[in-house]
Design a protein around this motif. Structure first.
Motif, PDB file in Angstrom:
ATOM      1  N   THR A   1     -26.112  18.145  -5.293  1.00 24.48           N
ATOM      2  CA  THR A   1     -27.173  17.744  -4.382  1.00 24.48           C
ATOM      3  C   THR A   1     -27.357  16.231  -4.419  1.00 24.48           C
ATOM      4  OG1 THR A   1     -28.281  19.871  -4.705  1.00 24.48           O
ATOM      5  CG2 THR A   1     -29.597  18.095  -3.764  1.00 24.48           C
ATOM      6  N   ALA A   2     -27.345  15.664  -5.626  1.00 20.76           N
ATOM      7  CA  ALA A   2     -27.483  14.214  -5.773  1.00 20.76           C
ATOM      8  C   ALA A   2     -26.334  13.489  -5.075  1.00 20.76           C
ATOM      9  CB  ALA A   2     -27.532  13.853  -7.254  1.00 20.76           C
ATOM     10  N   THR A   3     -25.140  13.988  -5.242  1.00 19.28           N
ATOM     11  CA  THR A   3     -23.974  13.385  -4.594  1.00 19.28           C
ATOM     12  C   THR A   3     -24.105  13.477  -3.074  1.00 19.28           C
ATOM     13  OG1 THR A   3     -22.582  13.943  -6.482  1.00 19.28           O
ATOM     14  CG2 THR A   3     -21.462  13.476  -4.404  1.00 19.28           C
ATOM     15  N   TYR A   4     -24.500  14.636  -2.582  1.00 16.88           N
ATOM     16  CA  TYR A   4     -24.653  14.845  -1.146  1.00 16.88           C
ATOM     17  C   TYR A   4     -25.693  13.878  -0.559  1.00 16.88           C
ATOM     18  CZ  TYR A   4     -25.370  17.319   3.275  1.00 16.88           C
ATOM     19  OH  TYR A   4     -25.458  17.636   4.598  1.00 16.88           O
ATOM     20  N   LEU A   5     -26.779  13.656  -1.297  1.00 21.22           N
ATOM     21  CA  LEU A   5     -27.854  12.785  -0.822  1.00 21.22           C
ATOM     22  C   LEU A   5     -27.635  11.320  -1.172  1.00 21.22           C
ATOM     23  CD1 LEU A   5     -30.931  14.999  -1.779  1.00 21.22           C
ATOM     24  CD2 LEU A   5     -29.922  14.700   0.498  1.00 21.22           C
ATOM     25  N   ASN A   6     -26.583  11.043  -1.944  1.00 24.32           N
ATOM     26  CA  ASN A   6     -26.288   9.695  -2.424  1.00 24.32           C
ATOM     27  C   ASN A   6     -27.460   9.132  -3.239  1.00 24.32           C
ATOM     28  OD1 ASN A   6     -24.574   7.495  -2.737  1.00 24.32           O
ATOM     29  ND2 ASN A   6     -25.464   6.423  -0.996  1.00 24.32           N
ATOM     30  N   MET A   7     -27.987   9.985  -4.108  1.00 23.28           N
ATOM     31  CA  MET A   7     -29.099   9.633  -4.983  1.00 23.28           C
ATOM     32  C   MET A   7     -28.712   9.997  -6.409  1.00 23.28           C
ATOM     33  SD  MET A   7     -31.179   8.428  -2.877  1.00 23.28           S
ATOM     34  CE  MET A   7     -32.918   8.434  -2.946  1.00 23.28           C
ATOM     35  N   SER A   8     -29.532   9.606  -7.375  1.00 23.54           N
ATOM     36  CA  SER A   8     -29.257   9.939  -8.773  1.00 23.54           C
ATOM     37  C   SER A   8     -29.745  11.354  -9.084  1.00 23.54           C
ATOM     38  CB  SER A   8     -29.957   8.953  -9.707  1.00 23.54           C
ATOM     39  OG  SER A   8     -31.352   9.140  -9.648  1.00 23.54           O
ATOM     40  N   VAL A   9     -29.184  11.907 -10.142  1.00 23.79           N
ATOM     41  CA  VAL A   9     -29.605  13.233 -10.603  1.00 23.79           C
ATOM     42  C   VAL A   9     -31.085  13.196 -10.990  1.00 23.79           C
ATOM     43  CG1 VAL A   9     -29.289  14.938 -12.452  1.00 23.79           C
ATOM     44  CG2 VAL A   9     -27.298  13.943 -11.326  1.00 23.79           C
ATOM     45  N   GLN A  10     -31.511  12.121 -11.642  1.00 25.55           N
ATOM     46  CA  GLN A  10     -32.915  11.980 -12.034  1.00 25.55           C
ATOM     47  C   GLN A  10     -33.830  11.993 -10.813  1.00 25.55           C
ATOM     48  OE1 GLN A  10     -30.474   9.890 -13.059  1.00 25.55           O
ATOM     49  NE2 GLN A  10     -30.299  10.457 -15.217  1.00 25.55           N
ATOM     50  N   TRP A  11     -33.399  11.339  -9.737  1.00 25.36           N
ATOM     51  CA  TRP A  11     -34.190  11.326  -8.511  1.00 25.36           C
ATOM     52  C   TRP A  11     -34.344  12.738  -7.967  1.00 25.36           C
ATOM     53  CZ3 TRP A  11     -33.850  12.951  -3.527  1.00 25.36           C
ATOM     54  CH2 TRP A  11     -34.812  12.464  -2.639  1.00 25.36           C
ATOM     55  N   VAL A  12     -33.265  13.504  -7.979  1.00 26.02           N
ATOM     56  CA  VAL A  12     -33.319  14.881  -7.455  1.00 26.02           C
ATOM     57  C   VAL A  12     -34.304  15.713  -8.269  1.00 26.02           C
ATOM     58  CG1 VAL A  12     -31.997  17.006  -7.069  1.00 26.02           C
ATOM     59  CG2 VAL A  12     -31.003  14.792  -6.468  1.00 26.02           C
ATOM     60  N   TYR A  13     -34.257  15.618  -9.591  1.00 23.61           N
ATOM     61  CA  TYR A  13     -35.199  16.365 -10.425  1.00 23.61           C
ATOM     62  C   TYR A  13     -36.646  15.928 -10.188  1.00 23.61           C
ATOM     63  CZ  TYR A  13     -31.817  18.749 -13.462  1.00 23.61           C
ATOM     64  OH  TYR A  13     -30.838  19.572 -13.956  1.00 23.61           O
TER      65      TYR A  13
END
Length: 62
Positions: free
Chosen positions: A11-23
């Motif tokens: 999901t983070a890769t798809y959104l071009n965001m960090s894993v921490q941001w997704v959580y």
């Protein structure tokens, strides 16, 4: 068969965001997580169609 869910890293890769941001931010901003399992082995995943719809909702109109 296409996958229905993707893990936090995907999901983070798809959104071009960090894993921490997704959580931290994605649920607060309306992206619904799904929890599979219990305790320390629980996996948080996001429905692919939900992520795609969320991205379309946050598109800036041109």
């Amino acid at each position: 068969m296409t996958p229905q869910f993707m893990d936090v890293k995907s999901t983070a890769t798809y959104l071009n965001m960090s894993v921490q941001w997704v959580y931290r931010e994605a649920p607060r901003l309306g992206l619904t997580p799904y929890k599979f399992g219990a305790g320390r082995n629980a996996k948080i995943q996001f429905k692919v169609s939900d992520v795609q719809a969320w991205v379309k909702q946050h598109r800036l109109s041109s």
